[in-house]
Design a protein around this motif. Structure first.
Motif, mmCIF file in Angstrom:
data_model
loop_
_atom_site.group_PDB
_atom_site.id
_atom_site.type_symbol
_atom_site.label_atom_id
_atom_site.label_comp_id
_atom_site.label_asym_id
_atom_site.label_seq_id
_atom_site.Cartn_x
_atom_site.Cartn_y
_atom_site.Cartn_z
ATOM 1 N N TRP A 199 47.972 12.810 2.174
ATOM 2 C CA TRP A 199 47.137 12.234 3.230
ATOM 3 C C TRP A 199 46.162 11.253 2.601
ATOM 4 N N HIS A 200 45.907 10.142 3.290
ATOM 5 C CA HIS A 200 44.967 9.130 2.804
ATOM 6 C C HIS A 200 44.095 8.643 3.947
ATOM 7 N N LEU A 201 42.813 8.451 3.660
ATOM 8 C CA LEU A 201 41.892 7.844 4.612
ATOM 9 C C LEU A 201 41.963 6.338 4.459
ATOM 10 N N VAL A 202 41.866 5.642 5.566
ATOM 11 C CA VAL A 202 41.848 4.187 5.583
ATOM 12 C C VAL A 202 40.679 3.803 6.470
ATOM 13 N N GLY A 203 39.709 3.078 5.917
ATOM 14 C CA GLY A 203 38.542 2.746 6.730
ATOM 15 C C GLY A 203 37.720 1.630 6.133
ATOM 16 N N TYR A 204 36.491 1.554 6.597
ATOM 17 C CA TYR A 204 35.600 0.455 6.232
ATOM 18 C C TYR A 204 34.279 1.019 5.726
ATOM 19 N N ILE A 205 33.771 0.410 4.637
ATOM 20 C CA ILE A 205 32.475 0.795 4.070
ATOM 21 C C ILE A 205 31.474 -0.271 4.499
ATOM 22 N N GLU A 206 30.605 0.070 5.435
ATOM 23 C CA GLU A 206 29.656 -0.918 5.962
ATOM 24 C C GLU A 206 28.728 -1.466 4.896
ATOM 25 N N ASP A 207 28.193 -0.596 4.032
ATOM 26 C CA ASP A 207 27.237 -1.036 3.007
ATOM 27 C C ASP A 207 27.825 -2.081 2.064
ATOM 28 N N GLU A 208 29.116 -1.999 1.826
ATOM 29 C CA GLU A 208 29.772 -2.913 0.892
ATOM 30 C C GLU A 208 30.554 -4.017 1.592
ATOM 31 N N HIS A 209 30.647 -3.927 2.924
ATOM 32 C CA HIS A 209 31.441 -4.886 3.702
ATOM 33 C C HIS A 209 32.850 -4.989 3.142
ATOM 34 N N ALA A 210 33.481 -3.811 2.980
ATOM 35 C CA ALA A 210 34.804 -3.766 2.357
ATOM 36 C C ALA A 210 35.655 -2.651 2.954
ATOM 37 N N ALA A 211 36.942 -2.920 3.010
ATOM 38 C CA ALA A 211 37.901 -1.896 3.424
ATOM 39 C C ALA A 211 38.168 -0.978 2.238
ATOM 40 N N LYS A 212 38.624 0.247 2.544
ATOM 41 C CA LYS A 212 38.852 1.239 1.484
ATOM 42 C C LYS A 212 40.003 2.153 1.860
ATOM 43 N N ILE A 213 40.805 2.499 0.870
ATOM 44 C CA ILE A 213 41.847 3.514 1.013
ATOM 45 C C ILE A 213 41.529 4.600 0.007
ATOM 46 N N GLY B 127 30.992 8.296 12.811
ATOM 47 C CA GLY B 127 31.416 7.759 14.098
ATOM 48 C C GLY B 127 32.843 8.149 14.432
ATOM 49 N N PRO B 128 33.295 7.686 15.591
ATOM 50 C CA PRO B 128 34.659 8.026 16.014
ATOM 51 C C PRO B 128 35.693 7.278 15.176
ATOM 52 N N SER B 129 36.882 7.840 15.111
ATOM 53 C CA SER B 129 37.956 7.147 14.400
ATOM 54 C C SER B 129 38.367 5.926 15.221
ATOM 55 N N SER B 130 38.731 4.880 14.533
ATOM 56 C CA SER B 130 39.200 3.657 15.186
ATOM 57 C C SER B 130 39.882 2.784 14.144
ATOM 58 N N ILE B 131 40.329 1.629 14.562
ATOM 59 C CA ILE B 131 41.038 0.720 13.673
ATOM 60 C C ILE B 131 40.095 -0.396 13.237
ATOM 61 N N ASP B 132 40.086 -0.693 11.949
ATOM 62 C CA ASP B 132 39.358 -1.830 11.400
ATOM 63 C C ASP B 132 40.387 -2.840 10.912
ATOM 64 N N ALA B 133 40.222 -4.098 11.278
ATOM 65 C CA ALA B 133 41.210 -5.128 10.923
ATOM 66 C C ALA B 133 41.354 -5.289 9.414
ATOM 67 N N ASP B 134 40.239 -5.303 8.677
ATOM 68 C CA ASP B 134 40.316 -5.436 7.219
ATOM 69 C C ASP B 134 41.017 -4.236 6.597
ATOM 70 N N ALA B 135 40.683 -3.039 7.092
ATOM 71 C CA ALA B 135 41.310 -1.825 6.565
ATOM 72 C C ALA B 135 42.803 -1.807 6.881
ATOM 73 N N ALA B 136 43.183 -2.256 8.074
ATOM 74 C CA ALA B 136 44.601 -2.293 8.443
ATOM 75 C C ALA B 136 45.370 -3.242 7.522
ATOM 76 N N HIS B 137 44.770 -4.369 7.198
ATOM 77 C CA HIS B 137 45.416 -5.324 6.290
ATOM 78 C C HIS B 137 45.565 -4.727 4.888
ATOM 79 N N LEU B 138 44.503 -4.098 4.395
ATOM 80 C CA LEU B 138 44.555 -3.467 3.075
ATOM 81 C C LEU B 138 45.601 -2.359 3.062
ATOM 82 N N TRP B 139 45.654 -1.562 4.126
ATOM 83 C CA TRP B 139 46.618 -0.466 4.230
ATOM 84 C C TRP B 139 48.050 -0.991 4.165
ATOM 85 N N ASP B 140 48.316 -2.074 4.875
ATOM 86 C CA ASP B 140 49.653 -2.658 4.862
ATOM 87 C C ASP B 140 50.033 -3.096 3.444
#
Length: 123
Positions: free
Chosen positions: A36-50, A76-89
């Protein structure tokens, strides 16, 4: 976005807050079982993360600990972040990972991933 960068070692950044996150179960060819892997966004760093492979879900604190020992606080609630989705792909393609299923609900419900020994022994 091109390429990947080396993440800060978990000893220097033991806890990361993720927003706009989701979780996926994948099979990576060099791993002996799905992870299992988390895919999301780090607000403090303005960066996607896996994340690395999830080891334990802490339902009481809404945190997840990975095989490296890093803790991810899920904000917060789970949702999709465009940067994270691109990094995940890109990550999936680079690792030859096959997505088996989304496990966001499993994490929210406190279910645990199957314990795995991630890498096959050499030889």
């Amino acid at each position: 976005m091109s390429g990947f960068w080396i993440s800060t070692p978990h000893s220097q950044e033991p806890r990361i807050v993720l927003v706009r996150w989701r979780a996926w179960e994948v099979q990576v060819p060099s791993y002996d079982a799905p992870t299992w892997h988390l895919v999301g966004y780090i607000e403090d760093e303005h960066a996607a993360k896996i994340s690395s492979a999830v080891a334990f879900v802490h339902i009481d604190t809404e945190e997840v600990t990975t095989k490296t020992g890093r803790t991810y606080a899920l904000k917060g609630p789970s949702s999709i972040d465009a940067d994270a989705a691109h990094l995940w792909d890109s990550w999936r393609k680079q690792h030859g990972a096959v997505v088996l299923r989304e496990v966001t609900t499993d994490i929210l419900d406190g279910r645990q991933p199957v314990a795995v020994n991630l890498l096959h022994p050499p030889g």
